[in-house]
Design an enzyme around this catalytic site. Structure first.
Site, PDB file in Angstrom:
ATOM      1  N   PRO A  89       0.803  -1.228   0.000  1.00  0.00           N
ATOM      2  CA  PRO A  89       0.000   0.000   0.000  1.00  0.00           C
ATOM      3  C   PRO A  89       0.836   1.280   0.000  1.00  0.00           C
ATOM      4  O   PRO A  89       0.353   2.336  -0.415  1.00  0.00           O
ATOM      5  CB  PRO A  89      -0.835  -0.109   1.281  1.00  0.00           C
ATOM      6  N   GLU A 116       0.122  -8.575   8.455  1.00  0.00           N
ATOM      7  CA  GLU A 116       0.208  -7.136   8.732  1.00  0.00           C
ATOM      8  C   GLU A 116       1.171  -6.416   7.796  1.00  0.00           C
ATOM      9  O   GLU A 116       1.013  -5.239   7.507  1.00  0.00           O
ATOM     10  CB  GLU A 116       0.640  -6.923  10.188  1.00  0.00           C
ATOM     11  N   ARG A 153      -1.059  -7.407 -21.345  1.00  0.00           N
ATOM     12  CA  ARG A 153      -1.836  -6.970 -22.506  1.00  0.00           C
ATOM     13  C   ARG A 153      -0.982  -6.206 -23.520  1.00  0.00           C
ATOM     14  O   ARG A 153      -1.327  -6.134 -24.699  1.00  0.00           O
ATOM     15  CB  ARG A 153      -2.994  -6.074 -22.059  1.00  0.00           C
ATOM     16  N   ASP A 168      -7.108   1.852 -25.816  1.00  0.00           N
ATOM     17  CA  ASP A 168      -7.677   1.794 -24.475  1.00  0.00           C
ATOM     18  C   ASP A 168      -7.757   3.169 -23.823  1.00  0.00           C
ATOM     19  O   ASP A 168      -7.016   4.077 -24.173  1.00  0.00           O
ATOM     20  CB  ASP A 168      -6.818   0.899 -23.562  1.00  0.00           C
TER      21      ASP A 168
END
Length: 249
Positions: A89, A116, A153, A168
């Site tokens: 994160p 954690e 991709r 895209d």
């Protein structure tokens, strides 16, 4: 491209072997392997986590199993452990351009954590840290799959149409314009006349304008970082005027 993943839950990656990525595996475009780093722990109970020094909630992944698993990957690849990505994160937010950049590497290795977090010494193995966004998941497996899918991709021959990735959303800094297929009239909802006109220049202009409109309405932050051409500026002025009229109705 070779893709290695370190994870405690290899079975979670089975869905990646379907659809386009599954076909890429069959064609030999990518080589995909998931290593359970629990197999490399020296702990008799097969534990890979422990309490946090200094106190605190949760358990941290210990460095030894991940370092040992990474050494095994290096040994299997003649000393190459690839470009190592820690899914975390606290990493840099993932986006379209990052996926395109990662697709240039011949070997990517992902560390997908759980619990954690990581013992900070694990970061010594890492080339970059990537996050999907400002939220926390129970593990790194889902973000890793998203990053792999978005990256693969861009490899040659993965998509059926080589132009698909180029068209895209985000490829040119704008959201993709609305698109339509048959029938031309479905329950009274009609395809815009310009798209079936056969006039390629009018179609191009419509697509650009509607791409700008969608971006302006949904992601105006993208426009703040884009150098607009004169044509785009003119379209954007029209869009703002049209939207102001709609808001008054």
């Amino acid at each position: 491209m070779k893709i290695d993943v370190l994870s405690l839950f290899p079975e979670m990656f089975d869905p990646l072997r379907q659809s386009m990525i599954g076909k890429a595996l069959e064609k030999g475009i990518i080589d995909f392997k998931v290593t359970n780093f629990r197999d490399y722990t020296l702990n008799k109970q097969k534990h890979v986590d422990d309490l946090v020094y200094g106190g605190g909630a949760g358990m941290l992944l210990t460095p030894q199993p991940i370092f040992s698993a990474m050494s095994a990957i290096e040994a299997d690849n003649q000393g190459d452990r690839g470009h190592v990505i820690l899914v975390d994160p606290a990493g840099k937010r993932f986006d379209h351009q990052t996926a395109q950049r990662l697709s240039k590497y011949e070997h990517l290795t992902f560390i997908s954590g759980h619990y954690e977090g990581y013992d900070n010494r694990i970061r010594q193995l890492v080339d970059e840290e990537i996050s999907l966004g400002d939220y926390v998941l129970t593990g790194g497996e889902l973000p890793t799959m998203v990053i792999i899918d978005a990256t693969v991709r861009f490899l040659d021959d993965v998509l059926g149409n080589a132009d698909s990735a180029e068209d895209d959303s985000f490829q040119n800094g704008l959201l993709e314009e609305p698109q339509y297929t048959r029938p031309a009239d479905f329950q009274g909802m009609k395809v815009p006349d310009v798209l079936i006109s056969g006039d390629h220049e009018k179609i191009r202009r419509w697509r650009l304008k509607e791409s700008l409109r969608r971006t302006y309405l949904r992601r105006p932050d993208l426009l703040a970082h884009r150098q607009l051409t004169k044509e785009e500026r003119d379209f954007l002025d029209d869009i703002k005027y049209e939207e102001s009229l709609d808001s008054k109705q």
